[in-house]
Design a protein around this motif. Structure first.
Motif, PDB file in Angstrom:
ATOM      1  N   LYS A  51       0.841  -1.206   0.000  1.00 57.97           N
ATOM      2  CA  LYS A  51       0.000   0.000   0.000  1.00 57.97           C
ATOM      3  C   LYS A  51       0.863   1.238   0.000  1.00 57.97           C
ATOM      4  N   GLU A  52       1.617   1.445  -1.083  1.00 56.44           N
ATOM      5  CA  GLU A  52       2.495   2.626  -1.109  1.00 56.44           C
ATOM      6  C   GLU A  52       2.718   3.137  -2.520  1.00 56.44           C
ATOM      7  N   PHE A  53       3.206   4.393  -2.552  1.00 58.54           N
ATOM      8  CA  PHE A  53       3.603   4.967  -3.840  1.00 58.54           C
ATOM      9  C   PHE A  53       4.938   4.381  -4.261  1.00 58.54           C
ATOM     10  N   VAL A  54       5.137   4.223  -5.578  1.00 59.13           N
ATOM     11  CA  VAL A  54       6.435   3.840  -6.123  1.00 59.13           C
ATOM     12  C   VAL A  54       6.773   4.826  -7.247  1.00 59.13           C
ATOM     13  N   ILE A  55       7.891   5.543  -7.076  1.00 59.93           N
ATOM     14  CA  ILE A  55       8.355   6.456  -8.127  1.00 59.93           C
ATOM     15  C   ILE A  55       9.307   5.691  -9.033  1.00 59.93           C
TER      16      ILE A  55
END
Ligand code: ZN
Ligand code: ZN
Length: 354
Positions: free
Chosen positions: A207-211
């Motif tokens: 449950k996280e952003f990935v750049i």
């Protein structure tokens, strides 16, 4: 590539600066001026002659690549001494101030008063691309974009950032990439709050952003793109932050046209994020030029008074970084056209989840 025109533009600059010879020691500048793509060479441009020194490893390559210059391969391999001997014939010799080491300067036997610092002379020519260069950049961008969504299919929660970066890089190479524009960035979760976090051994959570920020070299020209994806369902706050960065990016793109200053474009992105209370979380410049190298003139920064001109190719990449929480960055490459702007990066900017 129009090498004769590049040399004649450079000679015009030299005349304006009052020098009759310029020693080019930057390899990307050398490549731009005569087409040589090897790793050792020195170029001397004077009013009526273009001479290029390299070593015997590049005998074959220089014969194939070099345009509009006499190639000299010193028997002892010492290109600095050989070039210095010819440079000595000129009263004043301009040298590239940003890329001449003290050791190299000492091998140029000219006294200080006969040397003239050349700052960004070739770089400023490179900032405005020829149509053929724009096409080369466009091809690199399309290659990079083509591997983006297929690579996301390889993702599973718990995968290391380096592993996802590896899938991306393998796909770029397999599709014909000559190399990477820079070390691929895959920054997930709290790691995404680091502006230039590279891919690490951190497992990507559910449950996280990935750049993902990456680029490929094709035909000598680079691409550069960033997309931020989310793993699992997107919480409200994350969606708000993503939308704010996207709005900032679109506002900056809308501000791009010939004649505006780079600072104006930067301010367009910054204003949107400030309005959203995220101004302090946007800690870098809005973009940069790119071409043979990934960071070229102009700099699209808060302080840059440089004015955009048709033919310039720049990135627009605002981001938000919140320590302990995560980050979002969205980056496209755009072309400054006669009438405004063309976005070259075709990849969707809808928030994708995996
Ligand atoms: Zn980038
Ligand atoms: Zn960039």
């Amino acid at each position: 590539m129009n090498y004769p025109q590049r040399i004649s533009r450079l000679r015009q600059r030299m005349e304006n600066e009052g020098v009759t010879a310029l020693l080019v020691s930057s390899l990307p500048n050398t490549r731009y001026l005569i087409g040589f793509s090897g790793s050792n060479g020195l170029l001397l441009v004077s009013e009526d002659r273009v001479s290029f020194w390299t070593d015997s490893r590049y005998r074959e390559q220089s014969a194939q690549e070099v345009q509009g210059a006499r190639v000299i391969i010193p028997a002892n391999g010492d290109i600095w001494t050989a070039a210095a001997r010819q440079a000595n014939r000129f009263r004043t010799v301009a040298v590239e101030a940003a890329c001449l080491t003290l050791a190299q300067r000492q091998r140029l036997t000219l006294p200080d008063e006969r040397l003239h610092p050349a700052v960004n002379w070739v770089e400023e020519l490179r900032a405005v691309k020829e149509p053929e260069e724009v096409e080369a950049i466009r091809r690199a961008i399309h290659l990079a974009s083509s591997v983006f969504e297929p690579t996301l299919e390889k993702f599973h929660p718990g995968m290391k950032e380096t592993e996802l970066a590896g899938h991306l890089e393998f796909a770029l190479r397999q599709a014909g990439g000559e190399g990477l524009s820079f070390d691929t960035i895959v920054a997930s979760g709290v790691h995404a709050a680091l502006v230039h976090g590279r891919a690490s051994s951190k497992p990507i959570g559910s449950k996280e952003f990935v750049i993902l920020d990456y680029g490929v070299i094709l035909g000598g020209y680079v691409s550069d793109m960033t997309r931020t994806i989310h793993t699992g369902p997107v919480p409200r706050r994350a969606r708000q932050v993503y939308q704010a960065v996207l709005d900032a990016q679109l506002a900056a793109i809308a501000a791009v046209r010939p004649g505006v200053t780079c600072a104006t474009v930067d301010a367009a992105a910054r204003k949107v994020l400030q309005r959203e209370g995220l101004g302090d979380a946007f800690s870098h410049s809005t973009g940069h030029g790119l071409g043979l190298e990934v960071h070229e003139s102009p700099r699209v920064s808060r302080l840059s008074k440089q004015r955009l001109a048709p033919g310039q190719v720049i990135t627009i990449e605002p981001g938000v970084y919140i320590p302990g929480w995560g980050g979002v960055r969205i980056e496209d490459v755009v072309l400054v056209t006669e009438s405004g702007v063309e976005v070259l990066t075709p990849t969707t900017k809808k928030l994708l989840t995996v």
